[in-house]
Design a protein around this motif. Structure first.
Motif, mmCIF file in Angstrom:
data_model
loop_
_atom_site.group_PDB
_atom_site.id
_atom_site.type_symbol
_atom_site.label_atom_id
_atom_site.label_comp_id
_atom_site.label_asym_id
_atom_site.label_seq_id
_atom_site.Cartn_x
_atom_site.Cartn_y
_atom_site.Cartn_z
ATOM 1 N N ALA A 159 0.821 -1.211 0.000
ATOM 2 C CA ALA A 159 0.000 0.000 0.000
ATOM 3 C C ALA A 159 0.854 1.260 0.000
ATOM 4 O O ALA A 159 0.531 2.243 -0.662
ATOM 5 N N ALA A 160 1.941 1.248 0.741
ATOM 6 C CA ALA A 160 2.795 2.430 0.869
ATOM 7 C C ALA A 160 3.651 2.632 -0.369
ATOM 8 O O ALA A 160 3.857 1.708 -1.160
ATOM 9 N N GLU A 161 4.176 3.848 -0.529
ATOM 10 C CA GLU A 161 5.142 4.101 -1.581
ATOM 11 C C GLU A 161 6.435 3.346 -1.262
ATOM 12 O O GLU A 161 6.807 3.230 -0.082
ATOM 13 N N PRO A 162 7.129 2.817 -2.263
ATOM 14 C CA PRO A 162 8.333 2.020 -2.012
ATOM 15 C C PRO A 162 9.366 2.709 -1.125
ATOM 16 O O PRO A 162 9.919 2.081 -0.213
ATOM 17 N N GLN A 163 9.620 4.005 -1.354
ATOM 18 C CA GLN A 163 10.622 4.705 -0.549
ATOM 19 C C GLN A 163 10.204 4.776 0.915
ATOM 20 O O GLN A 163 11.023 4.562 1.825
ATOM 21 N N LEU A 164 8.928 5.062 1.166
ATOM 22 C CA LEU A 164 8.443 5.114 2.545
ATOM 23 C C LEU A 164 8.472 3.736 3.188
ATOM 24 O O LEU A 164 8.809 3.597 4.374
ATOM 25 N N ALA A 165 8.112 2.717 2.426
ATOM 26 C CA ALA A 165 8.150 1.351 2.952
ATOM 27 C C ALA A 165 9.574 0.972 3.341
ATOM 28 O O ALA A 165 9.808 0.341 4.376
ATOM 29 N N ARG A 166 10.545 1.380 2.528
ATOM 30 C CA ARG A 166 11.945 1.091 2.847
ATOM 31 C C ARG A 166 12.378 1.799 4.116
ATOM 32 O O ARG A 166 13.048 1.211 4.968
ATOM 33 N N HIS A 167 11.996 3.060 4.273
ATOM 34 C CA HIS A 167 12.331 3.776 5.499
ATOM 35 C C HIS A 167 11.739 3.065 6.718
ATOM 36 O O HIS A 167 12.396 2.933 7.760
ATOM 37 N N ALA A 192 11.988 -11.970 10.380
ATOM 38 C CA ALA A 192 11.889 -11.393 9.035
ATOM 39 C C ALA A 192 10.490 -11.611 8.461
ATOM 40 O O ALA A 192 9.920 -10.708 7.839
ATOM 41 N N ASP A 193 9.926 -12.801 8.682
ATOM 42 C CA ASP A 193 8.563 -13.074 8.209
ATOM 43 C C ASP A 193 7.569 -12.093 8.823
ATOM 44 O O ASP A 193 6.663 -11.593 8.142
ATOM 45 N N GLN A 194 7.727 -11.816 10.108
ATOM 46 C CA GLN A 194 6.824 -10.908 10.799
ATOM 47 C C GLN A 194 6.947 -9.488 10.256
ATOM 48 O O GLN A 194 5.947 -8.783 10.076
ATOM 49 N N LEU A 195 8.176 -9.067 9.976
ATOM 50 C CA LEU A 195 8.389 -7.713 9.469
ATOM 51 C C LEU A 195 7.806 -7.573 8.057
ATOM 52 O O LEU A 195 7.172 -6.571 7.736
ATOM 53 N N VAL A 196 8.006 -8.591 7.229
ATOM 54 C CA VAL A 196 7.438 -8.578 5.881
ATOM 55 C C VAL A 196 5.912 -8.493 5.951
ATOM 56 O O VAL A 196 5.275 -7.772 5.194
ATOM 57 N N ALA A 197 5.329 -9.231 6.910
ATOM 58 C CA ALA A 197 3.871 -9.252 7.044
ATOM 59 C C ALA A 197 3.304 -7.874 7.420
ATOM 60 O O ALA A 197 2.146 -7.585 7.153
ATOM 61 N N LEU A 198 4.134 -7.032 8.027
ATOM 62 C CA LEU A 198 3.674 -5.692 8.404
ATOM 63 C C LEU A 198 3.479 -4.766 7.209
ATOM 64 O O LEU A 198 2.735 -3.805 7.273
ATOM 65 N N VAL A 199 4.183 -5.064 6.106
ATOM 66 C CA VAL A 199 4.139 -4.149 4.961
ATOM 67 C C VAL A 199 3.512 -4.744 3.708
ATOM 68 O O VAL A 199 3.065 -4.012 2.820
ATOM 69 N N VAL A 200 3.481 -6.074 3.613
ATOM 70 C CA VAL A 200 2.974 -6.723 2.401
ATOM 71 C C VAL A 200 1.609 -7.341 2.662
ATOM 72 O O VAL A 200 1.421 -8.046 3.650
#
Length: 202
Positions: A159-167, A192-200
């Protein structure tokens, strides 16, 4: 007959050379810079922990900043090596993001290189020339992330812009240094799985 592409092997880095005096200096410096900070660490501190005279250290590095600059360079390249070695087995953008996150977490917690957090905390300790050199490496490193996140965005999985997601990911990953305990019930890969789940999106 088409030959299957093989994963590249991680290239040798001075930081990982256990027999190299220069490698020992970098590893000791990484620990001291992380624990005390660059400004509070002296050349004498580094030499004492390595087990050499302060003057001997200058056979390998011109000054303390040169140690920090090479350390940052090697950390970026080591983590990049690990990423490239694993990305060729990741078949989806989400799997690629998991590789990126896991490698960065392993770097932060010492499984790849050591002292990765100093890339953020000690950036201002570098002079302008060293900053330009490291910035070029960082841009290449960050492009891996942005390419992956842009693909997820295009697929509607982000959902977020790639640059913001990276930050967000970088900040969350760096923050784990303060609370995550390696060897505990949650592995780095599970984290890592948990962190990915927060953004994807699922």
């Amino acid at each position: 007959m088409h030959k299957q592409e093989e994963c590249p092997l991680a290239s040798a880095r001075v930081l990982e050379d256990q027999a190299s005096a220069k490698g020992r200096v970098l590893r000791v410096a990484a620990g001291l810079f992380r624990e005390r900070g660059f400004a509070r660490t002296t050349v004498r501190d580094i030499a004492a922990q390595v087990g050499i005279l302060s003057g001997s250290l200058f056979h390998h590095f011109a000054n303390k900043e040169a140690i920090l600059a090479q350390l940052m360079e090697e950390l970026i390249l080591l983590v990049g090596d690990a990423m490239e070695a694993q990305l060729c087995t990741a078949t989806t953008p989400k799997a690629r993001l998991k590789v990126l996150v896991a490698c960065e977490l392993k770097a932060i917690h010492g499984e790849i290189g050591t002292g990765f957090s100093i890339l953020v905390t000690e950036w201002r300790s570098l002079g302008a020339a060293s900053q330009r050199q490291i910035l070029a490496l960082r841009e290449h490193y960050e492009q891996r992330w942005l390419d992956c996140l842009a693909t997820l965005k295009a697929q509607g999985a982000l959902a977020a812009e790639p640059q913001l997601a990276r930050h967000f990911i970088r900040g969350a990953a760096m923050e784990t240094w303060h609370w995550y305990k390696p060897g505990g019930p949650l592995s780095v890969d599970a984290l890592a799985d948990q962190l990915v789940a927060l953004v994807v999106h699922p």
